[in-house]
Design a protein around this motif. Structure first.
Motif, PDB file in Angstrom:
ATOM      1  N   GLU A 378      42.329 -37.896 -20.031  1.00 48.51           N
ATOM      2  CA  GLU A 378      42.410 -36.056 -19.247  1.00 48.51           C
ATOM      3  C   GLU A 378      41.631 -35.275 -19.501  1.00 48.51           C
ATOM      4  N   LYS A 381      40.033 -29.790 -15.528  1.00 52.56           N
ATOM      5  CA  LYS A 381      38.702 -29.213 -14.979  1.00 52.56           C
ATOM      6  C   LYS A 381      37.400 -30.070 -15.744  1.00 52.56           C
ATOM      7  N   VAL A 382      36.386 -29.844 -15.087  1.00 50.92           N
ATOM      8  CA  VAL A 382      34.968 -30.429 -15.724  1.00 50.92           C
ATOM      9  C   VAL A 382      33.559 -30.013 -14.694  1.00 50.92           C
ATOM     10  N   LEU A 385      29.611 -32.761 -15.922  1.00 46.53           N
ATOM     11  CA  LEU A 385      29.515 -34.466 -16.733  1.00 46.53           C
ATOM     12  C   LEU A 385      28.607 -35.046 -16.754  1.00 46.53           C
ATOM     13  N   LEU A 400      40.382 -36.583 -13.957  1.00 50.88           N
ATOM     14  CA  LEU A 400      39.763 -34.861 -13.584  1.00 50.88           C
ATOM     15  C   LEU A 400      40.965 -34.650 -13.024  1.00 50.88           C
ATOM     16  N   HIS A 401      41.499 -32.805 -13.088  1.00 48.24           N
ATOM     17  CA  HIS A 401      42.412 -31.867 -12.374  1.00 48.24           C
ATOM     18  C   HIS A 401      41.638 -32.472 -11.005  1.00 48.24           C
ATOM     19  N   ASN A 404      39.470 -30.377  -9.394  1.00 45.59           N
ATOM     20  CA  ASN A 404      37.878 -29.830  -9.796  1.00 45.59           C
ATOM     21  C   ASN A 404      37.646 -29.585  -8.465  1.00 45.59           C
ATOM     22  N   MET A 406      33.017 -30.118  -9.539  1.00 42.60           N
ATOM     23  CA  MET A 406      32.159 -30.259 -10.390  1.00 42.60           C
ATOM     24  C   MET A 406      30.714 -30.240 -10.275  1.00 42.60           C
TER      25      MET A 406
END
Length: 513
Positions: A378, A381-382, A385, A400-401, A404, A406
């Protein structure tokens, strides 16, 4: 000629070499003279024989900004007298032979008054005179540098009591080789804030004395940048930082397993670092990670792990999954074998990563993580990437959350085998949520059918960079309108746009490239 009979008055630079050094007692400078540079160089005993006969503190130099004594001229140091308000920019002493400091060694400790010094450099046998020097009680040193390649260069200092050499406040402290062993002898001001603390040790014996010290016994106060190279990493448990310390950078580099041999026996979560903004671990030093404890409210700007061999992470691999607490991290960069430690890490539940980079150019670099179950890692949040080469295959393991968004999702795989694991998965099986900018390069383009975007996704830019028909072989196999992109504002499909576009499904009215 009588002493002090040659009136020179005000001089900015004074340099005496060989026998000329012997006339020093004859010279008389103006009482308010400020010298930019005072340099003496003497190879033979007879070059300083007259000066040695002079009384201590009898040669008045006034104020001196840069004082350099080479070879035997160091022995006249007790004879010199500086202005009581002197603030020296640099004191540099270098002695390759013990006889170059033999006279100074006979002086009492703390008997050579130097006043305030900004930069103190002692090399070789000159390191041994350190206990003889006395600095102003309010001294604030910018640089303190000691270099001792042989044990005899520090043999006299080693006889001093711990914490007996008062250095006051220091901005940058650098010790090399055997000079590191005198670390327990040094005493810094209780309110010291160090910009940089650097130790470099090529051999075990360079840190043997420090290793014998008790853990947390060497008080450093606050340190902004802490750098330990090779064997000096083993001194880390001995260091004690201020409880409110906020470190900008902790940098450890170990080329050999022995460089972390001592620290390897420490218990996990036993070395307290407080708050750290950037943590950079190279090669074998990555194995130190389970030993470290960060402040519970730590927010790390960046964690960098660079490991070239499996042995560089062998200790971490044996730890339990989700056992290394890192708290909040903004940037995560892992290269080569480093990705294998991912399952061991625990991030704060509210963490938001600004950038994540995984880079691996061999299958074995990610083999450990490939064998983990499902998407069990886990990341939360990103924002950005990036997966490069074989690291593209770890995409299957990431989670991912659910909410999220991106900013950038970038995959690059220059060889077909770099996506071998991902290609085996079923289409529409890898959920990446909302993405504003999606970039796929070379063979990474072939995993596009595997990705699932959020049904309400609005993409600012979608870009494919393929150089060969093989780069899009999986897309060609897909049915027309089978790959859902959602709302796309800008499309760049590269040289094979004609073959790719029919396979895509997106909102109308957009610009194509």
């Amino acid at each position: 000629t009588k002493n002090n009979s040659i009136k020179l008055w005000k001089i900015k630079k004074l340099e005496l070499k060989s026998f000329a050094v012997n006339i020093l007692p004859k010279l008389s400078l103006h009482g308010e003279n400020v010298m930019e540079r005072f340099h003496l160089s003497a190879e033979k005993t007879e070059h300083i024989s007259e000066v040695i006969r002079a009384e201590n503190n009898s040669i008045k130099l006034g104020k001196v900004k840069k004082l350099e004594l080479w070879n035997r001229s160091i022995n006249i140091l007790p004879k010199l007298s500086l202005h009581e308000e002197n603030e020296m920019e640099v004191l540099s002493l270098n002695a390759k032979k013990i006889e170059y400091v033999s006279e100074v060694m006979g002086a009492e400790n703390n008997s050579i008054k130097l006043g305030k010094i900004k930069k103190l450099e002692l090399n070789s046998f000159a390191v041994n005179i350190l206990p003889k020097l006395s600095l102003h009680e309010k001294n604030e040193m910018e640089v303190f540098y000691l270099n001792a390649e042989k044990m005899e260069y520090v043999s006299e200092v080693m006889g001093a009591e711990n914490n007996s050499i008062k250095l006051g406040k220091i901005e940058k402290l650098e010790l090399k080789s055997f000079a590191i062993n005198i670390l327990p002898k040094l005493s810094l001001h209780k309110d010291n804030v160090m910009e940089r603390f650097h130790l470099s040790a090529e051999k075990t014996e360079h840190v043997s004395e420090v290793i014998r010290a008790e853990n947390n016994s060497i008080k450093l106060g606050k340190v902004k940048k802490l750098e330990l190279c090779k064997h000096s990493i083993n001194t880390l448990p001995k260091l004690s930082l201020h409880e409110e310390n906020v470190m900008d950078v902790l940098y450890l580099i170990a080329d050999k397993a022995e460089h972390v041999f001592e620290i390897a026996s420490s218990k996990n979560n036993s070395i307290k670092l407080g708050k750290v903004k950037t943590l950079n671990l190279c090669k074998y030093s990555a194995n130190v990670l389970p030993k470290l404890v960060l402040h519970k409210e730590n927010v790390m700007e960046e964690l960098k792990l660079y490991t070239e061999e499996m042995e560089h992470v062998s200790e971490i691999i044996w730890t339990e999954n989700n056992s290394i607490w890192l708290g909040k991290i903004k940037k995560l960069e892992m290269r080569k074998y480093s990705a294998n430690v991912l399952p061991k890490l625990v991030l704060h539940e509210e963490n938001k990563l600004e950038r994540v980079l995984f880079d691996a150019d061999q299958t074995k670099h990610v083999l450990g993580i490939i064998n983990t179950r499902g998407n069990s890692i886990e990341l939360g949040k990103v924002e950005k990437l990036e997966l490069r080469d074989y690291a593209v295959n770890i995409l299957l393991k990431l989670s991912l959350h659910g909410e999220n968004v991106m900013e950038v999702f970038h995959l690059c795989a220059k060889k077909k085998e770099y996506v071998s694991e991902t290609i085996k998965t079923t289409n529409n099986s890898i959920r990446i949520g909302k993405v504003k900018k999606l970039e796929l390069e070379y063979f990474a383009i072939n995993i596009l059918p595997k990705l699932v975007l959020h049904e309400e996704n609005v993409m600012e830019e979608f870009r494919l960079n393929g150089r060969d028909i093989e780069n899009i072989s999986e897309i060609i196999k897909a049915k027309n309108n089978d790959i859902w992109l959602g709302n796309v504002k800008k499309l760049e499909l590269g040289p094979y746009a004609g073959r790719i576009r029919p396979k895509l499904r997106y909102c109308e009215g957009k610009t194509f490239y």
